[in-house]
Design a protein around this motif. Structure first.
Motif, PDB file in Angstrom:
ATOM      1  N   GLY A  21      -5.425  87.741   2.409  1.00 24.42           N
ATOM      2  CA  GLY A  21      -4.407  87.151   1.545  1.00 24.42           C
ATOM      3  C   GLY A  21      -5.001  86.585   0.279  1.00 24.42           C
ATOM      4  O   GLY A  21      -4.700  87.039  -0.841  1.00 24.42           O
ATOM      5  N   CYS A  22      -5.894  85.609   0.442  1.00 23.64           N
ATOM      6  CA  CYS A  22      -6.551  85.027  -0.729  1.00 23.64           C
ATOM      7  C   CYS A  22      -7.433  86.061  -1.431  1.00 23.64           C
ATOM      8  O   CYS A  22      -7.555  86.053  -2.656  1.00 23.64           O
ATOM      9  N   GLY A  23      -8.031  86.953  -0.645  1.00 23.73           N
ATOM     10  CA  GLY A  23      -8.868  88.000  -1.236  1.00 23.73           C
ATOM     11  C   GLY A  23      -8.077  88.922  -2.146  1.00 23.73           C
ATOM     12  O   GLY A  23      -8.554  89.325  -3.217  1.00 23.73           O
ATOM     13  N   SER A  94     -10.625  79.473   8.351  1.00 25.93           N
ATOM     14  CA  SER A  94     -10.428  79.473   6.906  1.00 25.93           C
ATOM     15  C   SER A  94     -11.752  79.370   6.166  1.00 25.93           C
ATOM     16  O   SER A  94     -11.979  80.062   5.163  1.00 25.93           O
ATOM     17  N   ALA A  95     -12.646  78.514   6.675  1.00 32.47           N
ATOM     18  CA  ALA A  95     -13.962  78.365   6.044  1.00 32.47           C
ATOM     19  C   ALA A  95     -14.760  79.662   6.111  1.00 32.47           C
ATOM     20  O   ALA A  95     -15.399  80.071   5.130  1.00 32.47           O
ATOM     21  N   VAL A  96     -14.713  80.327   7.265  1.00 35.52           N
ATOM     22  CA  VAL A  96     -15.422  81.615   7.403  1.00 35.52           C
ATOM     23  C   VAL A  96     -14.830  82.640   6.444  1.00 35.52           C
ATOM     24  O   VAL A  96     -15.554  83.410   5.801  1.00 35.52           O
ATOM     25  N   GLY A  97     -13.495  82.638   6.308  1.00 32.89           N
ATOM     26  CA  GLY A  97     -12.852  83.538   5.360  1.00 32.89           C
ATOM     27  C   GLY A  97     -13.335  83.292   3.936  1.00 32.89           C
ATOM     28  O   GLY A  97     -13.561  84.243   3.169  1.00 32.89           O
ATOM     29  N   CYS A  98     -13.502  82.022   3.582  1.00 32.86           N
ATOM     30  CA  CYS A  98     -13.993  81.688   2.238  1.00 32.86           C
ATOM     31  C   CYS A  98     -15.426  82.180   2.025  1.00 32.86           C
ATOM     32  O   CYS A  98     -15.770  82.655   0.938  1.00 32.86           O
ATOM     33  N   VAL A  99     -16.239  82.057   3.054  1.00 31.41           N
ATOM     34  CA  VAL A  99     -17.609  82.570   2.955  1.00 31.41           C
ATOM     35  C   VAL A  99     -17.595  84.085   2.718  1.00 31.41           C
ATOM     36  O   VAL A  99     -18.344  84.609   1.884  1.00 31.41           O
ATOM     37  N   ILE A 100     -16.719  84.778   3.438  1.00 33.21           N
ATOM     38  CA  ILE A 100     -16.594  86.221   3.246  1.00 33.21           C
ATOM     39  C   ILE A 100     -16.166  86.539   1.810  1.00 33.21           C
ATOM     40  O   ILE A 100     -16.717  87.446   1.167  1.00 33.21           O
ATOM     41  N   CYS A 109     -15.430  82.674  -7.504  1.00 35.71           N
ATOM     42  CA  CYS A 109     -14.247  83.545  -7.626  1.00 35.71           C
ATOM     43  C   CYS A 109     -12.930  82.782  -7.619  1.00 35.71           C
ATOM     44  O   CYS A 109     -11.869  83.355  -7.886  1.00 35.71           O
ATOM     45  N   GLY A 110     -12.958  81.511  -7.306  1.00 33.79           N
ATOM     46  CA  GLY A 110     -11.727  80.724  -7.252  1.00 33.79           C
ATOM     47  C   GLY A 110     -11.080  80.700  -5.884  1.00 33.79           C
ATOM     48  O   GLY A 110     -10.248  79.838  -5.588  1.00 33.79           O
ATOM     49  N   PHE A 111     -11.390  81.687  -5.036  1.00 28.18           N
ATOM     50  CA  PHE A 111     -10.966  81.721  -3.633  1.00 28.18           C
ATOM     51  C   PHE A 111      -9.449  81.705  -3.434  1.00 28.18           C
ATOM     52  O   PHE A 111      -8.968  81.392  -2.356  1.00 28.18           O
ATOM     53  N   SER A 184      -5.089  76.405   2.411  1.00 20.53           N
ATOM     54  CA  SER A 184      -5.311  75.726   1.131  1.00 20.53           C
ATOM     55  C   SER A 184      -6.552  74.853   1.097  1.00 20.53           C
ATOM     56  O   SER A 184      -7.244  74.795   0.083  1.00 20.53           O
ATOM     57  N   LEU A 185      -6.822  74.138   2.196  1.00 17.31           N
ATOM     58  CA  LEU A 185      -7.897  73.149   2.168  1.00 17.31           C
ATOM     59  C   LEU A 185      -9.266  73.770   1.922  1.00 17.31           C
ATOM     60  O   LEU A 185     -10.007  73.336   1.022  1.00 17.31           O
ATOM     61  N   MET A 186      -9.635  74.755   2.706  1.00 14.32           N
ATOM     62  CA  MET A 186     -10.978  75.325   2.571  1.00 14.32           C
ATOM     63  C   MET A 186     -11.179  76.063   1.240  1.00 14.32           C
ATOM     64  O   MET A 186     -12.206  75.874   0.587  1.00 14.32           O
ATOM     65  N   PRO A 187     -10.226  76.881   0.773  1.00 10.30           N
ATOM     66  CA  PRO A 187     -10.395  77.461  -0.560  1.00 10.30           C
ATOM     67  C   PRO A 187     -10.532  76.406  -1.650  1.00 10.30           C
ATOM     68  O   PRO A 187     -11.298  76.580  -2.599  1.00 10.30           O
TER      69      PRO A 187
END
Length: 226
Positions: A21-23, A94-100, A109-111, A184-187
């Motif tokens: 989604g965020c990606g 969510s944090a793992v997704g942000c790392v990816i 990238c703004g995440f 929202s929090l982790m991004p």
């Protein structure tokens, strides 16, 4: 062991939500001036829910959202212990997704972090909070409604995914659409800056909207049974 599997499922689902989604928002642009990018972002979030609902839904219920978990806690369909476990798992995912996303697009990238959109003529902190409450209320109300009847099981994932797409189509131009504190929090933490300063809106708004949906649906159910 059963609870651990639920928590792992929630972490995986939230990771997929953030990654895809965020990606997509990062890859194609999610502001209202981006044309197809706007719709692609809305569809990406909705399609993730469809995919996850039919894959991990039978394990954890596929909340992948603290606002949904709060609604289920209020409706006594989730214990307090599981609520804490779900939320922690969602934040980890969510944090793992942000790392990816950082690996794929760079850690600048703004995440896909949520912010009050600059193109929103009436945008304000109060307006963003109201928008998130309304968007989340509609989303969670649909979740509760469609999952309240066993016979809806075959279509519930599709309905929930399409509802998330719907709220994104309106909400992207306002707040980027959160309706999900974990999303929202982790991004925001990874992005920093204005996103981190505004992130409380995207925690408070969705939680209030989710709680209201649970309370309103509970009242409607009582009226229907009467």
């Amino acid at each position: 062991m059963k609870n651990i599997k639920k928590y792992v499922a929630e972490a995986i689902g939230t990771c997929v939500l953030v990654t895809f989604g965020c990606g997509t928002a990062v890859a194609v642009g999610c502001d209202s001036a981006s044309g197809s990018g706007y719709l692609l972002t809305a569809l990406a979030f909705g399609l993730v829910i469809v995919a996850m609902a039919y894959s991990i839904g039978n394990i954890s219920g596929c909340h992948i959202n603290p606002a949904v978990s709060l609604a289920m806690l209020i409706r006594k369909q989730l214990t307090a212990t599981d609520f804490v476990g779900y939320v922690v798992s969602q934040l980890v995912g969510s944090a793992v997704g942000c790392v990816i996303l950082g690996i794929l697009f760079g850690f600048d990238c703004g995440f896909g972090a949520n912010q009050i959109q600059s193109g929103w003529a009436n945008g304000s902190v109060g307006g963003a909070l109201v928008a998130e409450i309304i968007l989340t209320f509609v989303f969670v109300l649909a979740i509760i409604g469609v999952t309240s009847k066993v016979e809806n099981g075959a279509v519930s994932g599709l309905v929930i995914g399409l509802t998330l797409t719907l709220v994104h189509i309106l909400g992207i131009a306002l707040t980027g659409t959160s309706v999900n504190p974990a999303r929202s929090l982790m991004p925001a933490i990874f992005a920093g800056g204005d996103a981190l300063a505004q992130v409380w809106i995207f925690i408070v708004g969705p939680l209030v909207g989710g709680a209201l949906a649970a309370l309103v649906y509970g009242w409607l159910e009582k009226g229907d049974k009467a």
